[in-house]
Write a protein that holds these residues in place. Structure first.
Motif, short mmCIF file in Angstrom:
data_model
loop_
_atom_site.label_atom_id
_atom_site.label_comp_id
_atom_site.label_asym_id
_atom_site.label_seq_id
_atom_site.Cartn_x
_atom_site.Cartn_y
_atom_site.Cartn_z
N LEU A 186 0.80 -1.28 -0.17
CA LEU A 186 -0.05 0.13 -0.01
C LEU A 186 0.90 1.27 0.24
O LEU A 186 0.53 2.34 -0.67
CB LEU A 186 -0.74 -0.06 1.17
CG LEU A 186 -2.35 -1.01 1.12
CD1 LEU A 186 -2.80 -0.90 2.60
CD2 LEU A 186 -3.00 -0.45 0.19
N THR A 187 1.97 1.33 0.85
CA THR A 187 2.60 2.29 0.83
C THR A 187 3.44 2.79 -0.56
O THR A 187 3.65 3.93 -1.22
CB THR A 187 4.00 2.12 1.72
OG1 THR A 187 3.38 2.02 3.21
CG2 THR A 187 4.88 3.31 1.65
N ARG A 188 3.86 1.65 -1.29
CA ARG A 188 4.39 1.84 -2.56
C ARG A 188 3.34 2.16 -3.56
O ARG A 188 3.58 3.22 -4.44
CB ARG A 188 5.02 0.61 -3.11
CG ARG A 188 6.37 -0.01 -2.44
CD ARG A 188 6.97 -1.02 -3.13
NE ARG A 188 6.13 -2.09 -3.45
CZ ARG A 188 5.86 -3.22 -2.91
NH1 ARG A 188 6.54 -3.44 -1.57
NH2 ARG A 188 5.07 -4.10 -3.21
N THR A 189 2.15 1.77 -3.48
CA THR A 189 1.06 1.83 -4.64
C THR A 189 0.56 3.16 -4.38
O THR A 189 0.16 4.08 -5.43
CB THR A 189 -0.05 0.77 -4.19
OG1 THR A 189 0.71 -0.46 -4.52
CG2 THR A 189 -1.07 0.88 -5.38
N LEU A 190 0.26 3.61 -3.04
CA LEU A 190 -0.39 5.00 -2.82
C LEU A 190 0.66 6.00 -2.77
O LEU A 190 -0.05 7.35 -2.73
CB LEU A 190 -1.08 4.94 -1.58
CG LEU A 190 -2.38 3.86 -1.69
CD1 LEU A 190 -3.19 3.66 -0.41
CD2 LEU A 190 -3.18 3.89 -2.74
N THR A 191 1.84 6.10 -2.80
CA THR A 191 2.87 6.93 -2.95
C THR A 191 2.59 8.01 -4.13
O THR A 191 2.85 9.25 -3.84
CB THR A 191 4.42 6.59 -2.72
OG1 THR A 191 4.22 5.65 -1.61
CG2 THR A 191 5.22 7.62 -3.06
#
Length: 314
Positions: A306-311
């Motif tokens: 989620l951190t990578r995707t929503l960055t």
């Protein structure tokens, strides 16, 4: 009693004529002026209240705490007709539950501390189907996390579960085939309009419901065709309720059917359907589990993705 975390607070969300009662959890050290990414959590079948208790494990409550610690605002809520939520569960379909999820997304998008462009939905088991359905209807959802989701149609899933359950009983092959044929008759009556003649009234009362009809009719391939958002599929390798083979079939279907440019799969060793460490993963083992904490391997995989995707903001 709601699973407690230090930064949790009760919230209410206005749905279609009733209120959804839930809990919002903020990251412990978030700046007051920050606009943060957010996640809506959806508990699976049999876990009607916000913490998603199954087998003594508050799956959604623990996921909420872990994701908040990773920097996300997280909301989870009682399913309509349960806990502090209004509405009527007996008339609800999977589509209705998807609309409730969209209500939660809108609630988050309207908050000053949430970045409306970075809201994900996460569903476990049957609720993974609900998460996909919500995303197929709502481009405001930025990403989808599917945990322990079935890959078959609803009709195939229920029939497979019936076959598995019958396999545990001391039945002759003829008796087993008779019961399977009876299950097929019930499903045909529910979704196809076939006759209910010869099916006991009490069985019809249990089966002839909007929810069961929507479950039987659900086809993940058809829903995935309408999804453009990034997808993460997570599955415990010891899952005996929805076997781990489902995650490869489902992700392959997503690659063929969906318009998503990001489809990732995480298969977690030593973890059962409840997302906790296990030995066999069988349902009969749930009562003897000594570790009732959602595996860190699961929470880290989800929060990292989620951190990578929503960055990157859309």
């Amino acid at each position: 009693m709601v699973f407690a975390t230090p930064t949790a607070e009760p919230v209410s969300m206005q749905s279609n004529g009733f209120t959804l009662g839930g809990t919002l959890t903020r990251p412990p050290n978030a700046a007051a002026t920050a606009k943060l990414p957010a996640v809506v959590l959806l508990a699976g079948a049999g876990a009607d209240e916000r913490d998603g208790y199954v087998g003594g494990v508050p799956i959604m409550g623990q996921l909420a705490g872990a994701l908040a610690d990773a920097g996300f605002i997280v909301v989870r809520y009682d399913r309509r007709g349960a806990g502090q939520s209004g509405g009527r569960s007996e008339s609800a379909t999977l589509g209705d539950y998807a609309e409730d999820a969209r209500v939660a997304v809108k609630f988050l998008a309207n908050r000053k501390d949430v970045d409306a462009r970075r809201i994900a939905v996460l569903g476990h088991s049957e609720a993974a189907w609900v998460a996909m359905l919500a995303a197929s209807r709502d481009n405001g959802i930025a990403a989808v996390v599917s945990i322990a989701a079935p890959s078959q149609t609803g009709s195939e899933l229920v029939l497979d579960q019936q076959v598995t359950a019958l396999g545990r009983l001391n039945l002759t092959p003829a008796e087993r085939e008779e019961k399977i044929a009876f299950q097929r008759r019930i499903q045909a009556a529910v979704v196809g309009g076939s006759s209910w003649e010869g099916i006991p009234a009490d069985v019809r009362r249990q089966a002839d419901t909007p929810w069961f009809a929507s479950l039987l009719a659900y086809d993940p391939a058809q829903v995935l065709e309408k999804i453009r958002q990034p997808l993460l599929f997570v599955h415990g390798q010891l899952d005996k309720q929805i076997s781990v083979e489902n995650v490869e079939r489902l992700s392959e279907t997503a690659r063929k059917a969906s318009k998503s440019k990001t489809i990732d799969v995480v298969s977690v060793r030593g973890v059962n359907h409840l997302l906790v460490p296990a030995v066999t993963g069988d349902v009969s083992e749930y009562g003897t589990l000594t570790d009732r904490n959602v595996s860190r391997d699961v929470t880290m995989a989800i929060s990292d993705w989620l951190t990578r995707t929503l960055t990157v903001r859309r």
